[in-house]
Design an enzyme around this catalytic site. Structure first.
Site, PDB file in Angstrom:
ATOM      1  CG  ASN A 264      -2.343  -0.755   1.486  1.00 58.67           C
ATOM      2  OD1 ASN A 264      -2.502  -1.005   0.059  1.00 58.67           O
ATOM      3  ND2 ASN A 264      -2.398  -1.237   2.136  1.00 58.67           N
ATOM      4  CG  ASP A 273      -8.254  -1.888  -2.474  1.00 59.38           C
ATOM      5  OD1 ASP A 273      -8.305  -2.334  -1.819  1.00 59.38           O
ATOM      6  OD2 ASP A 273      -9.209  -0.493  -2.453  1.00 59.38           O
ATOM      7  CD  GLU A 299      -3.223  -6.905   6.740  1.00 56.61           C
ATOM      8  OE1 GLU A 299      -2.715  -6.803   6.637  1.00 56.61           O
ATOM      9  OE2 GLU A 299      -3.695  -6.687   5.848  1.00 56.61           O
TER      10      GLU A 299
END
Length: 391
Positions: A264, A273, A299
């Site tokens: 990220n 994503d 996650e």
């Protein structure tokens, strides 16, 4: 009770259900076929209006043909609506054949003696065939719940009524001309049967739509929109049910994407994503039938394998791990490999889902601490090491 009174009831009932299905179609986009059902019951209103108009005609043939075809159109709309709701392709070829045969038969039917059994049988045949198709469409959908079976039974009853009408007319008698139809006992009996089946089929169909809409809402509330697998609530609900139903032999696999925060931070949340979605798809693709797959955290994932042993769970986790580690996932421009860690635990006879999850998580934490990108089994479930002999 006169036929005119029963026809009035039929018109009111058709109008009520036409509005009901139209409201369902307007307020719920997921109610497939509701607009067609509204059109079908709306045509029922036209049919009844034409029946009243028929009594005032000097030449009844044009209006009589209109009545004949409008009612068939109403059944056709209903058939299309039911097919759409049940996600079955409408039987267009069969419907077209019925319509072609019906139109070709119109001159023959309306040239025959009014009230004769032969004419009545030919008159009712298209309706009978269309009603049978309705039942077949529901059967072909594969749904066998109580309401579906009841709806099929009602189609059979409605089809049987069409077959019975010529014989009822032969027993109680009918008019010598179309204009006198509404004054006959046969008309009262025929229309009474129609209103009962009309109401029963519509009510059951509304219940079917409500049932399926509710099921879709529940499914949406239990599904993670990003990964398309169950969310935490959905996973826990379905996993607990599976264990209650006798899942004495079951394995829980927990998984966590390695260094997900770095993904990220380095490539953005959209890329993260995408990785989550790809990983979830791999979990599903590798899972055996009956497995319950869920995303239980950002996650973090969990997979319950029913009727599976510890070796099955370990093999499943290793398969997903190696596939994911070797896959190149060009997610939004990110062209690099990713890894995940796994923990596996087998259910003990007294394990709740919480107990099973706690042991699988402990194995997952050991996989993370051991260097990531590996599968660990819960402590106490590994086969004991063979004893080493002392010289």
């Amino acid at each position: 009770m006169t036929a005119a009174f029963v026809l009035g009831i039929n018109m009111s009932v058709a109008g009520i259900f036409a509005v009901a299905f139209a409201v369902v179609a307007a307020t719920n986009r997921g109610a497939r076929g509701a607009r067609w059902l509204a059109a079908g019951y709306g045509m029922g209103i036209v049919y009844v209006a034409l029946e009243f108009l028929l009594t005032r005609q000097v030449d009844p043939t044009p209006v009589g043909i209109g009545i004949f075809l409008v009612f068939l159109l109403a059944l056709s709309f209903a058939l299309i609506g039911v097919a759409h709701h049940y996600r079955v392709r409408p039987p267009w070829a069969a419907m077209a054949a019925i319509w072609v045969a019906t139109i070709l038969a119109v001159p023959v039917i309306f040239s025959m003696t009014y009230g004769s059994i032969a004419r009545l049988m030919l008159y009712q045949l298209p309706y009978f065939t269309m009603q049978v198709l309705l039942g077949l469409v529901i059967w072909r959908s594969g749904r066998r719940q109580a309401l579906d079976l009841l709806l099929i039974a009602l189609q059979v009853i409605a089809a049987a009524i069409y077959v019975a009408k010529p014989f009822i007319a032969a027993i109680v008698g009918t008019a010598s001309a179309p204009q006198g139809y509404m004054a006959t006992t046969y008309a009262a009996i025929s229309q009474s049967g129609s209103v009962v089946t009309l109401m029963a089929i519509a009510l059951v169909m509304l219940l079917v739509i409500m049932r399926d809409t509710t099921a879709e809402m529940v499914a949406r509330s239990e599904t993670d929109p990003l990964s398309s697998v169950l969310n935490r609530r959905g996973f826990e609900h379905h996993a607990e049910l599976a264990l209650l139903r006798g899942g004495e032999v079951a394995v829980l696999v927990t998984a966590d994407l390695d260094d997900f925060k770095k993904i990220n931070d380095s490539f953005g949340h959209a890329a993260g994503d995408g990785v989550i979605a790809h990983f979830a798809a791999m979990l599903v693709d590798a899972a055996p039938a009956g497995a319950i797959v869920g995303r239980i955290g950002g996650e973090e994932f969990a997979v319950l394998l029913t009727d599976a042993l510890l070796s099955d769970g370990r093999l499943y986790a290793e398969t997903v791990r190696t596939t994911f580690a070797s896959a190149q996932l060009p997610v939004l421009g990110v062209d690099r490999g990713f890894t995940a860690s796994f923990g596996v635990a087998q259910r003990r006879s007294d394990d709740s889902l919480f107990d099973l999850s706690r042991r699988a998580d402990a194995a997952l934490y050991r996989a993370k601490a051991g260097g990531r990108n590996q599968v660990r089994v819960a402590i106490g479930e590994l086969a004991p090491a063979p004893a080493v002999g002392v010289a």
